[in-house]
Design a protein around this motif. Structure first.
Motif: not given
Lengths: 443, 183
Positions: A98, A101, A314, A317-318
């Motif tokens: 991530q 990304n 990202s 989600r991180s």
């Protein structure tokens, strides 16, 4: 009327390549995207090496995609040797990916792509009028680097992620610090979405695309998965990746091209959103709706918007991963013990630019006998040529000066990484007066 | 480990960043990171950060806390013999004709220009490029013999660059000056 259009080098493409369009009787006869791409040829560097030496070498194929290469490589080794890693390791590796990304999308959007849409020749020129926006992009890129440094031990080329796990897991304090930075980064990524939403996206390269991306069994959007899904409805196990990446050698390029059932296909952020976008949640889902990506896009220039959405994803989600790691407590676990055996395995990750495959075979001493690395850019090449053809057909009456930059925009939208091209500073030393002749450094 | 460096003068708190640029998988392109490997064997003074940034010079953003100086080691083709070392003052490179309008990607010089334009902390930072003339830029994890032979001199030049002026060498200690050309 043009007879041929040749663009020797592409501005702001990582690595460099050229476009040649041949026109006959007012129609496009031939379109070639010639790049000096050669990750396929990195394999001789690892044949004969021990299983634990492979990732540290192949992660260097690209600095920007380093986290994805590292994780795909480790997964391929572990698949071949029958190693199951812990949940903590899986989460930490996902955090690395991530981070990559975020870094890659921020770099591409702010330094390579947005200048196109706003009519600036470079990020430097963009910074002269839009300093805060460029600075925001660099800060987001730095955030991606910071994640990789905290988890991987270094901002690029992680040395901490090893076969079976991690040399040293991050501390609770490091994760809490990251969380603070990610929370700030989320605001910046939403500002980036606002910026992208104001861009006028031309439609001269619009045409039907076949999209491919990894598909996870879980309910959420993911950069991992054991199956490859295509917009044709086909699915394949990642072990069967060669059936998707049915490669052909083309005379005009150093790279091989991938075709699925004889047709080009696209991988990358837009493909992922086309195939898995309904699984997005939170601010990323709102960003997707705001940027008009709720329905299937056939315009590859929308890949920039897709990257903006994924930057939000990202970061969110991180934050979720860090919360889970903090909730479970960081364990000082050792990497899983390796029992060397002969075997073969495939690792696949959604890298920033699309699906990345590493496939290896090892002998009974754990020495690598075969390796295959298929990069996203290699898979996209045939689709880039298809979009270039459509664009020239739509813009055939435009002048060379007007058409050239638009074709470059199409190529750049794919965010191609032609990372193994040689790209060094050249200076012309003339009677001790220095002039910069050319610089080709990939960044 | 004994440090080769004396303590920096009091009040001199600004950092020096030494950064190696290049791809280790492309033969002599890897000279920058290889010199960083060599420097990593020496205990550096606290005011020096040593960074292997691979091909991503923009990752310097993680180190830009108003550095006094940035020393960049890179393969630079200047028309000399393989392994020859040239030292460039960025201010001289940057003031020449701007050719980035027709340029390629974000090059080393352009990254530095971009960072300078975005980060005021770099306004008075001295930037030095140490370039090694490459011989072989092909798929290989090895350097050519000529470029490999330059590592000791490049390392010596970096140590000269990061040392407090005028000279930090201990009395009586023999010091061979690095062989390079200044521009």
């Amino acid at each position: 009327m043009h007879k041929s259009i040749v663009i020797d080098h592409l501005c702001r493409v990582e690595g460099h390549g050229g476009i040649t369009v041949r026109i006959k009787d007012g129609k496009v006869a031939d379109v070639n995207m010639d790049i000096f791409e050669g990750p396929r040829f990195f394999e001789p560097l690892v044949v004969g090496r021990s299983y634990d030496e492979v990732a540290p070498i192949l992660m260097r194929i690209c600095a920007i995609c380093s986290a994805s290469h590292t994780v795909a490589s480790l997964m391929a080794v572990e698949s071949a040797l029958g190693i199951e890693v812990s949940t903590q390791t899986r989460l930490l590796r996902e955090l690395l990916v991530q981070g990559g990304n975020i870094e890659s999308h921020a770099l591409h959007l702010f330094c390579l792509s947005i200048p196109d849409f706003l009519g600036y020749p470079s990020a430097i020129a963009l910074a002269s009028d839009h300093l805060q926006e460029v600075k925001m992009g660099l800060e987001l890129k730095k955030l991606g680097n910071t994640i990789q440094e905290a988890i991987g031990g270094r901002a690029i080329h992680s040395m901490n992620a090893v076969v079976g796990g991690f040399g040293r897991p991050p501390t609770r304090e490091a994760l809490l610090d990251l969380k603070g930075q990610l929370t700030k980064g989320l605001e910046q990524s939403l500002a980036a979405v606002d910026l992208v939403s104001g861009l006028e996206i031309p439609d001269f390269c619009t045409s039907p695309n076949i999209y491919a991306a990894l598909s996870s069994d879980g309910s959420g959007y993911s950069l991992f998965g054991d199956r490859i899904a295509l917009s044709t409805g086909d699915t394949k196990d990642i072990k069967m990746y060669k059936e998707i990446c049915n490669e052909r050698v083309v005379a005009h390029s150093h790279a091989k091209q991938s075709l699925f059932k004889g047709k080009p296909f696209a991988v990358g952020a837009l493909a992922r959103i086309a195939l898995n976008g309904e699984k997005l949640s939170g601010q990323a889902k709102k960003a997707k709706d705001k940027l008009g990506l709720s329905s299937l896009s056939e315009n590859m220039l929308d890949n920039n918007a897709a990257q903006a959405v994924e930057m939000v994803y990202s970061i969110e989600r991180s934050l979720d991963i860090i919360d889970e790691l903090l909730r479970e407590g960081i364990k000082q676990e050792e990497p899983v013990e390796v029992r060397i055996r002969a075997g073969a395995g495939v690792g696949a990750v959604e890298a920033p630019r699309g699906t990345l495959y590493h496939s290896y075979s090892f002998d009974k001493a754990g020495r690598l006998t075969e390796a295959d690395v298929i990069t996203p850019t290699a898979q996209n090449l045939a689709n880039i040529e298809k979009d270039l053809r459509i664009s020239v057909e739509n813009l055939i009456d435009e002048s060379r000066e007007s058409l050239g930059p638009k074709l470059e925009m199409v190529v750049r939208a794919y965010d191609p990484c032609i990372s193994c091209a040689v790209h060094l500073v050249e200076v012309n030393l003339d009677e001790k007066r220095i002039s910069k002749k050319e610089s080709r450094r990939i960044t | 480990m004994r440090s080769a460096f004396p303590k920096k003068k009091a009040g001199a708190s600004r950092k020096i960043i030494v950064v190696g640029v290049g791809n280790r998988l492309l033969g002599d392109e890897g000279i920058g990171p290889c010199v960083i490997d060599n420097l990593s064997r020496v205990r550096m003074p606290s005011y020096v950060d040593v960074v292997d940034c691979g091909c991503d010079l923009l990752s310097l953003t993680s180190y830009l806390d108003r550095p006094q100086k940035i020393v960049i080691i890179d393969a630079i083709r200047a028309g000399g013999k393989p392994g020859e070392i040239n030292r460039f003052d960025y201010s001289k490179l940057a003031t020449t004709k701007d050719e980035t309008q027709s340029g390629h990607q974000i090059g080393t010089i352009d990254v530095l220009r971009l960072l300078k334009s975005v980060y005021p902390a770099l306004a008075d930072s001295e930037i030095v490029l140490i370039g090694v003339e490459p011989k072989m830029l092909e798929l290989s994890t090895d350097l050519s013999q000529e470029v490999r032979g330059s590592i000791a001199d490049v390392t010596r030049l970096v140590i000269e660059e990061i040392s407090p002026q005028p000279s930090f060498w201990r009395k009586g200690e023999k010091h061979e000056r690095s062989k390079h050309t200044d521009y």
